[in-house]
Design a protein around this motif. Structure first.
Motif, PDB file in Angstrom:
ATOM      1  N   TYR A 285       0.832  -1.203   0.000  1.00 58.70           N
ATOM      2  CA  TYR A 285       0.000   0.000   0.000  1.00 58.70           C
ATOM      3  C   TYR A 285       0.871   1.258   0.000  1.00 58.70           C
ATOM      4  N   LEU A 286       1.877   1.260   0.882  1.00 55.42           N
ATOM      5  CA  LEU A 286       2.750   2.445   0.968  1.00 55.42           C
ATOM      6  C   LEU A 286       3.463   2.691  -0.356  1.00 55.42           C
ATOM      7  N   LYS A 287       3.905   1.592  -0.979  1.00 58.18           N
ATOM      8  CA  LYS A 287       4.604   1.750  -2.266  1.00 58.18           C
ATOM      9  C   LYS A 287       3.686   2.435  -3.277  1.00 58.18           C
ATOM     10  N   SER A 288       2.419   1.992  -3.316  1.00 58.61           N
ATOM     11  CA  SER A 288       1.485   2.593  -4.273  1.00 58.61           C
ATOM     12  C   SER A 288       1.261   4.062  -3.916  1.00 58.61           C
ATOM     13  N   LYS A 289       1.266   4.347  -2.637  1.00 59.94           N
ATOM     14  CA  LYS A 289       1.030   5.712  -2.166  1.00 59.94           C
ATOM     15  C   LYS A 289       2.189   6.626  -2.563  1.00 59.94           C
ATOM     16  N   ILE A 290       3.409   6.066  -2.494  1.00 56.12           N
ATOM     17  CA  ILE A 290       4.587   6.877  -2.815  1.00 56.12           C
ATOM     18  C   ILE A 290       4.479   7.369  -4.256  1.00 56.12           C
ATOM     19  N   GLY A 291       3.963   6.502  -5.128  1.00 55.84           N
ATOM     20  CA  GLY A 291       3.721   6.931  -6.502  1.00 55.84           C
ATOM     21  C   GLY A 291       2.800   8.139  -6.518  1.00 55.84           C
ATOM     22  N   ASP A 292       1.705   8.051  -5.784  1.00 56.40           N
ATOM     23  CA  ASP A 292       0.728   9.165  -5.732  1.00 56.40           C
ATOM     24  C   ASP A 292       1.400  10.425  -5.196  1.00 56.40           C
ATOM     25  N   LEU A 293       2.210  10.249  -4.147  1.00 59.30           N
ATOM     26  CA  LEU A 293       2.834  11.420  -3.507  1.00 59.30           C
ATOM     27  C   LEU A 293       3.732  12.131  -4.511  1.00 59.30           C
TER      28      LEU A 293
END
Ligand code: G1P
Length: 297
Positions: A285-293
């Protein structure tokens, strides 16, 4: 005087205003990091270091802490009826056999030194631990209090858990003065509560772990209101170290200041990443979020 430290004091009477509104009706020590309340991390650390009596210094709004460490017959029998052994084990593991709890009230919010003094009738003439649950510490080699116990067993002197901090942050901590040391152990020859960076004697800050010899109580009785108008444990330690050796121990591990919202969030992320059940999914989840960030403005 017993050599073994078996009692730990948990000052939990503070109001926790930094987390309002979450802490209006709930003690801040009951805030969970993933699935365990902060106070239970502190208690687990104490028990792993050989503590068998937990002394909570509480106030009127902290009943949830007593309930947490008490048996919940209704929930246990319901889980038994449903055959949920794994959940029952979690409940029963909160307070292992042979460990007892004592609750002492701190009737007025006069500070950490006063809270520790309130525990005197239960501690008696024995060395004891003090743990501040706000400081969540993930020990590397072993839990922080256990590391400090090893130092106490060798030196029989009071031991303060310390950490090197950003020199601009001294106003948040008790800061020690030292002429040096080795192997993470420093001689303490002065200590001051929340000094301005310009006058701080070092960048070595006391975190919420103490092993104290009982002579501290005599000094706490004499301690007048200090920083913030409160009776400071730091000021009593400053008197103690004039009469007997006090050492500081730079623990091996990572501390999270969970009395602060950002520190609490950091702890949540790191403990979630290391969680046996959730870790992998949370990492994804965090990895996917880092993309968004990365795409955020
Ligand atoms: C207390 C102590 C301080 C210590 C700190 C560690 O301060 O008074 O000496 O460095 O805990 O967390 P508080 O955070 O309660 O203001």
């Amino acid at each position: 005087m017993p050599m073994q430290i078996t009692k730990a004091v948990f000052p939990v009477a503070g109001m926790g205003t930094r987390f309002l509104p979450a802490t209006k009706a709930n003690p801040k020590e009951m805030l969970p990091v993933v699935d365990k309340p902060l106070i239970q991390y502190a208690v687990d650390e104490a028990i792993s270091a050989g503590i068998t009596q937990l002394i909570f210094v509480t106030s009127s709004s902290k009943r949830a802490i007593e309930d947490h460490f008490d048996k919940n017959y209704e929930m246990e029998s319901e889980l038994e009826r449903r055959g949920k052994q794994d959940l029952l084990d979690i409940l029963k593991g909160i307070l292992p056999e042979g460990v007892s709890c004592v609750y002492v009230r701190q009737p007025v919010a006069l500070g950490l030194g006063h809270a520790v003094l309130c525990a005197r009738p239960v501690v008696g003439n024995e060395p004891f631990a003090v743990i501040l649950a706000d400081d969540l510490i993930n020990g590397n080699s072993k839990p922080c209090l256990g590391q400090m116990m090893d130092v106490y067993k060798e030196l029989h002197a009071s031991v303060l858990g310390i950490e090197r901090i950003d020199p601009g942050m001294t106003q948040r901590y008790g800061i020690i003065k030292t002429d040096g040391g080795n192997n993470r152990v420093f001689n303490v020859n002065g200590i001051i509560e929340k000094p301005h960076p310009d006058v701080a004697p070092s960048d070595l800050a006391v975190v919420g772990r103490y092993l104290l010899r009982p002579e501290i109580f005599g000094f706490l009785e004499k301690t007048e209101r200090g920083a913030g108008g409160e009776i400071q444990l730091t000021d009593a330690i400053a008197m103690l170290l004039k009469e007997q050796a006090v050492v500081a121990y730079e623990f091996d591990g990572k501390r999270f200041d969970c009395g602060d919202k950002l520190g609490y969030l950091k702890a949540t992320v790191e403990y979630a990443l290391n969680h046996a059940e959730l870790g992998d999914a949370f990492r994804e989840y965090l990895k996917s979020k880092i993309g968004d960030l990365g795409n955020a403005e």
